[in-house]
Scaffold this active site. Structure first.
Site, mmCIF file in Angstrom:
data_model
loop_
_atom_site.group_PDB
_atom_site.id
_atom_site.type_symbol
_atom_site.label_atom_id
_atom_site.label_comp_id
_atom_site.label_asym_id
_atom_site.label_seq_id
_atom_site.Cartn_x
_atom_site.Cartn_y
_atom_site.Cartn_z
ATOM 1 N N CYS A 269 3.138 11.737 6.928
ATOM 2 C CA CYS A 269 2.090 11.145 6.099
ATOM 3 C C CYS A 269 0.735 11.481 6.702
ATOM 4 O O CYS A 269 0.482 11.189 7.876
ATOM 5 C CB CYS A 269 2.257 9.634 5.992
ATOM 6 S SG CYS A 269 0.942 8.837 5.031
ATOM 7 N N LEU B 121 0.852 -1.185 0.000
ATOM 8 C CA LEU B 121 0.000 0.000 0.000
ATOM 9 C C LEU B 121 0.891 1.238 0.000
ATOM 10 O O LEU B 121 2.089 1.151 0.281
ATOM 11 C CB LEU B 121 -0.904 0.012 1.238
ATOM 12 C CG LEU B 121 -1.913 -1.126 1.344
ATOM 13 C CD1 LEU B 121 -2.543 -1.144 2.724
ATOM 14 C CD2 LEU B 121 -2.984 -1.003 0.269
ATOM 15 N N ALA B 122 0.283 2.385 -0.280
ATOM 16 C CA ALA B 122 1.075 3.614 -0.273
ATOM 17 C C ALA B 122 1.787 3.801 1.060
ATOM 18 O O ALA B 122 2.949 4.222 1.106
ATOM 19 C CB ALA B 122 0.186 4.814 -0.584
ATOM 20 N N GLU B 123 1.111 3.487 2.161
ATOM 21 C CA GLU B 123 1.731 3.614 3.478
ATOM 22 C C GLU B 123 1.260 2.505 4.408
ATOM 23 O O GLU B 123 0.095 2.097 4.389
ATOM 24 C CB GLU B 123 1.379 4.951 4.149
ATOM 25 C CG GLU B 123 1.762 6.189 3.370
ATOM 26 C CD GLU B 123 3.248 6.497 3.392
ATOM 27 O OE1 GLU B 123 3.984 5.870 4.178
ATOM 28 O OE2 GLU B 123 3.665 7.371 2.607
ATOM 29 N N THR B 124 2.191 2.037 5.237
ATOM 30 C CA THR B 124 1.872 1.221 6.409
ATOM 31 C C THR B 124 2.339 1.996 7.630
ATOM 32 O O THR B 124 3.490 2.453 7.679
ATOM 33 C CB THR B 124 2.552 -0.149 6.351
ATOM 34 O OG1 THR B 124 2.047 -0.884 5.231
ATOM 35 C CG2 THR B 124 2.277 -0.939 7.624
#
Length: 261
Positions: free
Chosen positions: A71, A44-47
């Protein structure tokens, strides 16, 4: 380790819209290589990784390839996990991050994120960037986070199809494109970050920390309704407050489970 994991669609009130982020609460951080491997596996874009810090939490964010210093959508997702699952009796949480202490409070279905403003500085025209974007910016700005190309129209922003390889080759590994809105929204934007392992981020809260100091004085108001015009799309209610930016949005839970590491 057996760790809980949540996947949350952020900056949307609709499932399968906004920006999905994974949130992994844990008692202590393992080696960074483990955190990066989990983020790469999630793809995903961010964890986001949460660790208790007194009454607060430490928070770190990883894309599939790098750790990032700030983020927005994964902070909103983390707040939803804390205030709806881990501590539902509370209405505010403080995260300690590489960008300082970030407070998020819940008001009904909304979350309000208190983020630092990240003003950009005017840059000279860059013909190579214009070629990579496929559009000639009216102005070019940049901060330590990304460059910001101001385009002529909302339509131009929405129809843009940049060359990601070309962006990398000219060192523009993170680029915001933006224009004044033409209808419901005050401003529109998109965010391309091939250098972070994300060709196009669906909704980027941190990008609005640069967008707000630029647009608020030009539009003559401190509060703007912003649309990130990615294919998934997202809406942010943004308020410039001195050297801080308040980002208001909603979140929808998609997945709850466990991972084995």
């Amino acid at each position: 380790m057996r760790l809980p994991i949540y996947q949350v669609d952020a900056f949307t009130d609709t499932l399968f819209a906004g920006n999905p982020a994974a949130v992994v609460p844990m008692q202590a951080y393992p080696d960074d290589a483990v955190l990066q491997a989990i983020a790469q596996e999630n793809n995903l874009a961010e964890t986001a990784f949460l660790v208790p810090h007194g009454a607060d939490y430490q928070l770190r964010w990883f894309t599939p390839s790098v750790e990032v210093p700030l983020c927005g959508h994964a902070t909103l997702a983390s707040a939803a996990v804390v205030l709806e699952r881990l501590r539902p009796q509370e209405h505010q949480v403080v995260f300690h991050t590489l960008s300082g202490a970030l407070t998020v409070r819940r008001e009904g279905a909304d979350y309000i994120l208190d983020f630092p403003a990240r003003p950009a500085q005017r840059q000279p025209d860059d013909p190579a960037l214009a070629q990579a974007l496929g559009a000639q910016p009216l102005e070019l700005w940049a901060n330590d986070f990304a460059c910001m190309a101001v385009l002529e129209s909302e339509r131009q922003v929405r129809e843009l199809q940049p060359d990601m390889r070309a962006l990398l080759q000219i060192g523009r590994d993170a680029c915001i494109v933006t224009a004044r809105g033409s209808g419901r929204f005050d401003i529109v934007s998109r965010f391309f970050a091939p250098g972070h392992g994300i060709d196009e981020d669906p909704v980027t809260g941190s990008a609005h920390c640069a967008l707000m100091p630029y647009w608020a004085p030009r539009l003559g108001k401190a509060r703007l309704l912003a649309c990130q015009a990615s294919p998934r799309g997202g809406v942010l209610d943004c308020h410039l407050q001195g050297d801080r930016v308040a980002l208001r949005g909603q979140a929808v839970f998609y997945l709850e489970g466990h991972i084995m590491v």
